[in-house]
Scaffold this motif. Structure first.
Motif, short mmCIF file in Angstrom:
data_model
loop_
_atom_site.label_atom_id
_atom_site.label_comp_id
_atom_site.label_asym_id
_atom_site.label_seq_id
_atom_site.Cartn_x
_atom_site.Cartn_y
_atom_site.Cartn_z
N LEU A 1 -5.32 10.50 -6.98
CA LEU A 1 -5.03 9.28 -4.92
C LEU A 1 -6.33 8.31 -4.94
O LEU A 1 -7.44 8.91 -5.09
N THR A 2 -5.91 6.99 -4.84
CA THR A 2 -6.76 6.27 -4.45
C THR A 2 -6.32 5.79 -3.51
O THR A 2 -7.17 4.79 -2.43
N THR A 3 -4.86 5.97 -3.26
CA THR A 3 -4.27 5.36 -1.95
C THR A 3 -5.08 6.02 -0.47
O THR A 3 -4.72 7.73 -0.67
N MET B 1 0.96 -1.63 -0.09
CA MET B 1 0.05 0.08 -0.01
C MET B 1 0.79 1.36 0.00
O MET B 1 1.97 1.36 0.60
N VAL B 2 0.55 2.34 -0.61
CA VAL B 2 1.64 3.71 -1.15
C VAL B 2 0.43 4.41 0.05
O VAL B 2 -0.28 4.58 0.16
N LEU B 3 1.31 5.03 0.70
CA LEU B 3 0.32 6.27 1.66
C LEU B 3 1.05 7.44 1.23
O LEU B 3 2.43 7.61 1.41
#
Length: 81
Positions: free
Chosen positions: A29-31, A1-3
Motif C-alpha cells: 500500500l502507498t496510501t 484518497m484511499v484510507l
C-alpha cells in the motif's frame, strides 16, 4: 484518497505504528493505513466488520465508497471528477 482502517491487530490488541507499517508493506500500500481502535470510524461509515476496512475519500472529505475493498473502477471514477 484511499484510507485503510485497522481496528485491532491479529491478537485483538490496539494497532500501533509498527502494525500499520507492516500492513502497508505486506500489501504494497502507498496510501495511508490508520489505527481505528475499537472501530468507531468504521462503524460510523457503515462498516460491518472485517479487515481491512477501506474508504475512498474525495478532496472535500465526502466518502465515495467504503467497505472491505475499494475497486479500481471507483478510484478511477473519482479521479475523473
Amino acid at each position: 484518497m484511499v484510507l485503510t482502517l485497522l481496528g485491532e491487530d491479529v491478537n485483538s490488541e490496539t494497532v500501533d505504528l509498527e502494525d500499520q507499517q507492516t500492513w502497508a508493506d505486506t500489501y504494497g500500500l502507498t496510501t495511508p493505513v490508520l489505527a481505528d481502535d475499537g472501530y468507531p470510524t468504521m462503524w460510523a461509515m457503515g462498516g460491518t466488520g472485517g479487515l481491512p476496512f477501506m474508504a475512498l475519500v474525495a478532496r472535500g472529505g465526502e466518502i465515495l465508497a467504503a467497505g472491505n475493498a475499494v475497486a479500481d473502477a471507483e478510484v478511477e471514477a473519482a479521479l475523473e471528477d
